[in-house]
Scaffold this motif. Structure first.
Motif, mmCIF file in Angstrom:
data_model
loop_
_atom_site.group_PDB
_atom_site.id
_atom_site.type_symbol
_atom_site.label_atom_id
_atom_site.label_comp_id
_atom_site.label_asym_id
_atom_site.label_seq_id
_atom_site.Cartn_x
_atom_site.Cartn_y
_atom_site.Cartn_z
ATOM 1 N N VAL A 205 74.778 77.647 42.801
ATOM 2 C CA VAL A 205 74.096 76.616 42.017
ATOM 3 C C VAL A 205 74.886 76.325 40.756
ATOM 4 C CG1 VAL A 205 72.072 76.201 40.554
ATOM 5 C CG2 VAL A 205 71.766 76.941 42.911
ATOM 6 N N ASP A 206 75.419 77.376 40.127
ATOM 7 C CA ASP A 206 76.141 77.183 38.869
ATOM 8 C C ASP A 206 77.438 76.428 39.071
ATOM 9 O OD1 ASP A 206 75.435 78.151 36.120
ATOM 10 O OD2 ASP A 206 77.566 78.654 36.154
ATOM 11 N N SER B 204 78.989 69.903 38.206
ATOM 12 C CA SER B 204 79.617 68.631 38.567
ATOM 13 C C SER B 204 78.790 67.441 38.109
ATOM 14 C CB SER B 204 79.850 68.569 40.082
ATOM 15 O OG SER B 204 78.618 68.619 40.776
ATOM 16 N N VAL B 205 77.463 67.535 38.217
ATOM 17 C CA VAL B 205 76.625 66.406 37.830
ATOM 18 C C VAL B 205 76.534 66.268 36.318
ATOM 19 C CG1 VAL B 205 74.390 67.599 37.743
ATOM 20 C CG2 VAL B 205 74.483 65.219 38.473
ATOM 21 N N THR C 33 85.461 73.846 35.076
ATOM 22 C CA THR C 33 85.371 74.319 36.460
ATOM 23 C C THR C 33 86.571 75.181 36.837
ATOM 24 O OG1 THR C 33 84.073 72.391 37.138
ATOM 25 C CG2 THR C 33 85.245 73.585 38.870
ATOM 26 N N SER C 34 87.771 74.732 36.484
ATOM 27 C CA SER C 34 88.982 75.457 36.895
ATOM 28 C C SER C 34 89.048 76.848 36.281
ATOM 29 C CB SER C 34 90.231 74.658 36.510
ATOM 30 O OG SER C 34 90.325 73.476 37.265
ATOM 31 N N LEU D 60 82.667 61.799 43.317
ATOM 32 C CA LEU D 60 81.375 61.194 43.646
ATOM 33 C C LEU D 60 80.500 61.062 42.406
ATOM 34 C CD1 LEU D 60 79.082 60.204 45.431
ATOM 35 C CD2 LEU D 60 78.612 62.589 46.040
ATOM 36 N N MET D 61 80.411 62.133 41.603
ATOM 37 C CA MET D 61 79.559 62.094 40.408
ATOM 38 C C MET D 61 80.089 61.105 39.373
ATOM 39 S SD MET D 61 76.917 63.999 40.860
ATOM 40 C CE MET D 61 76.931 63.460 42.571
ATOM 41 N N LEU D 62 81.405 61.057 39.202
ATOM 42 C CA LEU D 62 81.985 60.099 38.248
ATOM 43 C C LEU D 62 81.756 58.670 38.708
ATOM 44 C CD1 LEU D 62 85.334 61.916 37.344
ATOM 45 C CD2 LEU D 62 83.379 61.540 35.836
ATOM 46 N N PHE D 63 81.903 58.425 40.008
ATOM 47 C CA PHE D 63 81.651 57.085 40.550
ATOM 48 C C PHE D 63 80.189 56.696 40.346
ATOM 49 C CE2 PHE D 63 79.840 54.764 44.151
ATOM 50 C CZ PHE D 63 80.538 53.568 44.073
#
Length: 511
Positions: free
Chosen positions: A23-24, A29-30, A50-51, A288-291
């Motif tokens: 979940v984390d 990402s969102v 994230t990295s 996807l989230m950025l779009f």
């Protein structure tokens, strides 16, 4: 049977922590567009959130699997859970991107301590004919986390702020701690030495490689400072990792990476395949989230709802696939899964335009769930099947490390891919005008929405193509042999000692 000796209850308790880790990963990402705005940073810097987590997660996995063998999976898991939970609170308290990245590093170390223990408990407490079903539940947890992460993240970001995507881990971690204390048995331990030279070499090599790849576009693939260049770091990373492998071959004590495990064909090929899956899973979410939020102006919650078909299909199919791989050759299942996964990504990337109907996006997203559900259980069951009991921790550590290395490289490569595609598709900016980043990225001018959507669609082709490497690997998987060890659940949970057997040698009587 006493409840503490029930492998299913123990697995449920461990899966709560595994669920929190996943979940984390998906919840961040969102929230990335909001974090960019609130902490006033750009795409390349925020991807380090994230990295850095994935890098700190991946590097220790080889040794944390051994720690589980040496001190017991339950003990190491509990320590990792405390580290993960405390660092989650630190993440929420961060007031700068640098502080958040540092907290995520510690969080990744906690996750690295927890993950191998879950898989080791499965392989040590479930007999072979029930291990596929256990792996199926493990996969179902991953599918549900894929749904809960973005949805919960969207709701929290919209209602109380991005910090709460980390604060939410604190009560879950406390509950998980007490469940594991009560339900997970203490398993036999094995004495191990620890290859500290291998840890240093693997950490240094991975850092140089990931930093060089992710920051390459920022420095125009040239000089970073003084005599240090991007390509110099990348080459140094490859050379150091080569030195790490050579050291593992020369180390006569107990190497961090037991190269003998790779003599088993399925172990080797399954590791290649799971690396490409880790690359794709990590790489696909951010575009996807950025779009959704920057081009379609969706709120974080509405953007997260786009992932519902993937999560529902993946979570629903994972138990079915788990039971299936106990009965048929896993190669057939995982081949269909990877083909579906890659095809759905190519389809998804080809339709990203500012005016694409939302229902058209949901079809390939649902196929992503179908494809991913056909990957987790078959590969997990295949990779561990021939390992002797004494190598359970090391084997699961290698497998999880490989998956996380793929995820780290996926995160770094997607940063480069997105920045490169944005630069290639955006029209020339007026002299002196800043590139869209931080808060301005959340309100793209109309003229930039088409090229931004195109850039995000083209970025998705990268993980789709990498999955084809995994497809080649799984095509050569051999039919699984009878398990090298039986592992009676009751006996292991009671703490009875077992005799390790040579790798790949089956006992005369198998379950």
């Amino acid at each position: 049977m006493n409840h503490t000796h029930n492998p299913w209850r123990a697995l449920w308790a461990l899966c709560l922590g595994f669920f929190m880790i996943l979940v984390d990963t998906t919840i961040v990402s969102v929230a990335i567009p909001t974090i960019m705005s609130k902490l006033d940073t750009d795409i390349n810097s925020v991807i380090w959130v994230t990295s850095a987590y994935l890098l700190a997660y991946a590097v220790p996995l080889l040794i944390t699997g051994r720690l589980g063998d040496r001190f017991g999976p339950k003990n190491v898991y509990l320590v990792g859970l405390v580290v993960f939970t405390a660092s989650s609170a630190w993440c929420g308290l961060s007031d700068s991107i640098a502080m958040l990245i540092a907290a995520r590093v510690v969080q990744g170390i906690g996750a690295a301590m927890m993950t191998p223990q879950t898989m080791a408990v499965i392989t040590r407490t479930f007999p072979p004919d029930r291990r596929g079903a256990a792996m199926g539940m493990w996969g179902a947890v991953a599918g549900v986390a894929t749904l809960v992460g973005p949805l919960l993240g969207g709701l929290l970001v919209d209602s109380v702020g991005w910090e709460w995507i980390f604060y939410i881990n604190v009560p879950v971690g406390v509950v998980g701690f007490f469940l594991v204390m009560r339900l997970v048995p203490r398993l036999p331990t094995h004495a191990h030495s620890f290859d500290l030279v291998g840890v240093v070499l693997s950490a240094a090599g991975m850092f140089c490689l990931v930093f060089g790849i992710q920051e390459g576009e920022s420095y125009d693939w040239g000089v970073i400072t003084g005599i240090i260049s991007v390509w110099g770091l990348v080459i140094a990373g490859i050379v150091i990792l080569g030195g790490f492998v050579a050291w593992q071959a020369l180390n006569r004590a107990e190497p961090l990476l037991p190269l003998r495990l790779f003599r088993d064909r399925n172990f080797c090929l399954a590791n290649i395949a799971i690396a490409t899956v880790g690359f794709a899973i990590t790489g696909m979410a951010l575009p996807l989230m950025l779009f959704a939020q920057n081009v379609r102006d969706l709120t974080p919650t509405r953007a997260a709802l786009l992932m519902v078909p993937m999560a529902v299909v993946s979570g629903g199919m994972a138990p079915v696939v788990g039971r299936l791989v106990d009965r048929v050759n896993p190669r057939y299942v995982v081949t269909v899964g990877i083909v579906t996964f890659s095809g759905a990504l190519f389809w998804f990337g080809s339709i990203l335009t500012p005016d694409v109907a939302i229902w058209r996006l949901l079809i390939p997203i649902a196929l992503l769930g179908l494809g991913s559900s056909g990957v987790w259980a078959p590969l997990s069951s295949t990779v561990t099947r021939n390992l002797p009991m004494s190598e359970a921790g090391a084997g699961s550590g290698v497998y999880n490390t490989t998956r996380q290395v793929g995820a780290v490289l996926g995160s770094a490569a997607m940063a480069v891919m997105m920045e490169s595609r944005i630069n290639a598709n955006f029209p020339p900016l007026p002299a002196g005008a800043p590139a869209p980043s931080g808060e301005s990225m959340g309100d793209l001018p109309e003229r930039l929405r088409e090229p931004f959507a195109t850039a995000m669609g083209q970025s998705v082709y990268l993980p789709a193509a990498v999955l084809l490497i995994g497809l080649v690997a799984v095509l050569f998987l051999a039919k699984p042999k009878p398990s090298a060890w039986g592992g009676d659940a009751r006996g292991q949970a009671d703490g009875s000692e077992e005799q390790p057997r040579p790798l790949g040698i089956s006992p005369s009587t198998s379950t």
